[in-house]
Design a protein around this motif. Structure first.
Motif, PDB file in Angstrom:
ATOM      1  N   HIS A  17       0.831  -1.207   0.000  1.00 18.66           N
ATOM      2  CA  HIS A  17       0.000   0.000   0.000  1.00 18.66           C
ATOM      3  C   HIS A  17       0.864   1.256   0.000  1.00 18.66           C
ATOM      4  O   HIS A  17       0.593   2.203  -0.745  1.00 18.66           O
ATOM      5  CB  HIS A  17      -0.922   0.013   1.209  1.00 18.66           C
ATOM      6  N   LEU A  18       1.896   1.285   0.838  1.00 22.08           N
ATOM      7  CA  LEU A  18       2.773   2.457   0.879  1.00 22.08           C
ATOM      8  C   LEU A  18       3.429   2.696  -0.474  1.00 22.08           C
ATOM      9  O   LEU A  18       3.557   3.839  -0.919  1.00 22.08           O
ATOM     10  CB  LEU A  18       3.842   2.275   1.957  1.00 22.08           C
ATOM     11  N   ALA A  19       3.850   1.630  -1.127  1.00 22.60           N
ATOM     12  CA  ALA A  19       4.473   1.774  -2.441  1.00 22.60           C
ATOM     13  C   ALA A  19       3.466   2.309  -3.465  1.00 22.60           C
ATOM     14  O   ALA A  19       3.793   3.176  -4.290  1.00 22.60           O
ATOM     15  CB  ALA A  19       5.035   0.432  -2.901  1.00 22.60           C
ATOM     16  N   GLU A  20       2.221   1.801  -3.403  1.00 24.07           N
ATOM     17  CA  GLU A  20       1.185   2.292  -4.321  1.00 24.07           C
ATOM     18  C   GLU A  20       0.876   3.762  -4.066  1.00 24.07           C
ATOM     19  O   GLU A  20       0.745   4.562  -5.008  1.00 24.07           O
ATOM     20  CB  GLU A  20      -0.081   1.455  -4.169  1.00 24.07           C
ATOM     21  N   LEU A  22      -7.951  21.385  -4.265  1.00 26.26           N
ATOM     22  CA  LEU A  22      -8.083  19.956  -4.016  1.00 26.26           C
ATOM     23  C   LEU A  22      -7.814  19.201  -5.314  1.00 26.26           C
ATOM     24  O   LEU A  22      -8.604  19.231  -6.253  1.00 26.26           O
ATOM     25  CB  LEU A  22      -9.468  19.625  -3.480  1.00 26.26           C
ATOM     26  N   GLU A  23      -6.696  18.528  -5.341  1.00 25.40           N
ATOM     27  CA  GLU A  23      -6.263  17.817  -6.550  1.00 25.40           C
ATOM     28  C   GLU A  23      -6.936  16.449  -6.663  1.00 25.40           C
ATOM     29  O   GLU A  23      -7.296  16.009  -7.753  1.00 25.40           O
ATOM     30  CB  GLU A  23      -4.743  17.638  -6.507  1.00 25.40           C
ATOM     31  N   ALA A  24      -7.074  15.762  -5.543  1.00 20.82           N
ATOM     32  CA  ALA A  24      -7.645  14.415  -5.583  1.00 20.82           C
ATOM     33  C   ALA A  24      -8.032  13.972  -4.181  1.00 20.82           C
ATOM     34  O   ALA A  24      -7.468  14.435  -3.181  1.00 20.82           O
ATOM     35  CB  ALA A  24      -6.641  13.425  -6.183  1.00 20.82           C
ATOM     36  N   ARG A  25      -8.987  13.070  -4.128  1.00 16.11           N
ATOM     37  CA  ARG A  25      -9.344  12.348  -2.899  1.00 16.11           C
ATOM     38  C   ARG A  25      -9.489  10.895  -3.290  1.00 16.11           C
ATOM     39  O   ARG A  25     -10.291  10.552  -4.161  1.00 16.11           O
ATOM     40  CB  ARG A  25     -10.651  12.871  -2.302  1.00 16.11           C
ATOM     41  N   ARG A  26      -8.694  10.025  -2.661  1.00 20.67           N
ATOM     42  CA  ARG A  26      -8.686   8.625  -3.094  1.00 20.67           C
ATOM     43  C   ARG A  26      -8.719   7.673  -1.903  1.00 20.67           C
ATOM     44  O   ARG A  26      -7.796   7.666  -1.088  1.00 20.67           O
ATOM     45  CB  ARG A  26      -7.437   8.339  -3.934  1.00 20.67           C
ATOM     46  N   PRO A  27      -9.769   6.866  -1.800  1.00 23.76           N
ATOM     47  CA  PRO A  27      -9.768   5.803  -0.785  1.00 23.76           C
ATOM     48  C   PRO A  27      -8.962   4.606  -1.311  1.00 23.76           C
ATOM     49  O   PRO A  27      -9.162   4.164  -2.449  1.00 23.76           O
ATOM     50  CB  PRO A  27     -11.244   5.441  -0.626  1.00 23.76           C
ATOM     51  N   PHE A  28      -8.074   4.094  -0.482  1.00 23.79           N
ATOM     52  CA  PHE A  28      -7.321   2.889  -0.800  1.00 23.79           C
ATOM     53  C   PHE A  28      -7.920   1.737   0.022  1.00 23.79           C
ATOM     54  O   PHE A  28      -7.810   1.721   1.244  1.00 23.79           O
ATOM     55  CB  PHE A  28      -5.844   3.059  -0.453  1.00 23.79           C
ATOM     56  N   VAL A  29      -8.542   0.799  -0.659  1.00 24.52           N
ATOM     57  CA  VAL A  29      -9.142  -0.353   0.001  1.00 24.52           C
ATOM     58  C   VAL A  29      -8.075  -1.438   0.137  1.00 24.52           C
ATOM     59  O   VAL A  29      -7.512  -1.904  -0.863  1.00 24.52           O
ATOM     60  CB  VAL A  29     -10.350  -0.888  -0.785  1.00 24.52           C
ATOM     61  N   ILE A  30      -7.787  -1.825   1.373  1.00 24.24           N
ATOM     62  CA  ILE A  30      -6.762  -2.827   1.657  1.00 24.24           C
ATOM     63  C   ILE A  30      -7.467  -4.094   2.129  1.00 24.24           C
ATOM     64  O   ILE A  30      -8.226  -4.072   3.098  1.00 24.24           O
ATOM     65  CB  ILE A  30      -5.781  -2.310   2.725  1.00 24.24           C
TER      66      ILE A  30
END
Length: 261
Positions: free
Chosen positions: A20-23, A184-192
């Motif tokens: 996740h950190l790398a992504e 605001l450039e982006a808002r992104r949820p990362f589903v792990i």
């Protein structure tokens, strides 16, 4: 949790969620209109974000800001061991007391730190002032603490633990960034959602996370639920979290990215 326990939690988190950190850092590289020369990590802790950013941007100098001298000491030791002592420096600062004197930066990173502050808007305004034109601010917060246990453990025990401790929906930081002057450039949820094969440190990570939750429960759950959780954490049977073969890692982390015009 004391500093040593918190450092272990942060390090386990970075180890288990390395992909996740790398992504996340790769996504930030795509959003950047230039390669960052100077990066600031707010609330750096033991440096998990600092070192992920150092790997992603190998030419950048990094400043890790934290209130805890113990965390900064650990971070300095890691930087030396990784051969990064010439690129990473720690700055002790209480962000609730004001923005520390730092060189202008191209990227400010704040992961799971803003919600601890008394006045996050003031800190975001400081980040805006620190960034060069076109620079990025990345704010990451957990939608919910990681979950590990199958739903049949205690008939949904882990879900009740989370509901007792986090009854409110996760905060949206979009308006905070805009108030500070950012676009605001982006808002992104990362589903792990990790399953077998899991990283070797997963069981210990689950134990440390669940113990942290247990320490905050008090009497918010019935006694039988607390006893069931204690058995998961410290019992002698196969249900002990360190012996289980059915763990997963499930969480959502959302990142907001603002750009200084």
């Amino acid at each position: 949790m004391n500093s040593t326990e918190m450092a272990e939690l942060l390090d386990l988190d970075a180890e288990v969620l390395a992909a996740h950190l790398a992504e996340l850092t790769g996504w930030l590289a795509e959003l950047s209109d230039r390669t960052p020369d100077r990066i600031v990590d707010l609330g750096s802790g033991s440096g998990t974000g600092t070192f992920a950013l150092a790997r992603r941007f190998p030419e950048a100098g990094l400043t890790a800001v934290d209130l805890s001298p113990e965390m900064l000491h650990l971070l300095a030791g890691k930087a030396s061991a990784l051969g990064l002592a010439d690129r990473v420096r720690g700055v002790r600062a209480d962000l609730d007391e004001g923005w520390p004197p730092l060189p202008a930066s191209d990227l400010v990173w704040a992961a799971a730190s803003l919600h601890h502050l008394a006045d996050p808007d003031r800190v975001l305004a400081g980040a805006f002032g620190n960034l060069r034109s076109g620079g990025l601010l990345a704010v990451t917060e957990m939608d919910f603490f990681p979950r590990f246990l199958p739903d049949d453990v205690g008939s949904g025990l882990e879900a009740r633990v989370h509901a007792a401790l986090n009854p409110d929906p996760p905060a949206d930081w979009s308006a905070h960034l805009v108030r500070a002057g950012f676009v605001l450039e982006a808002r992104r949820p990362f589903v792990i959602d990790l399953a077998d094969p899991l990283p070797p440190a997963t069981a210990r990570y689950a134990q440390v996370c669940l113990r942290k939750l247990r320490s905050h429960l008090g009497d918010r759950l019935p006694a039988d639920d607390l006893a069931a959780l204690d058995a998961v954490l410290d019992g002698d049977g196969p249900g002990n979290v360190l012996r289980r073969t059915d763990l997963t890692v499930r969480t959502v982390r959302t990142t907001w990215v603002g750009r200084r015009p």
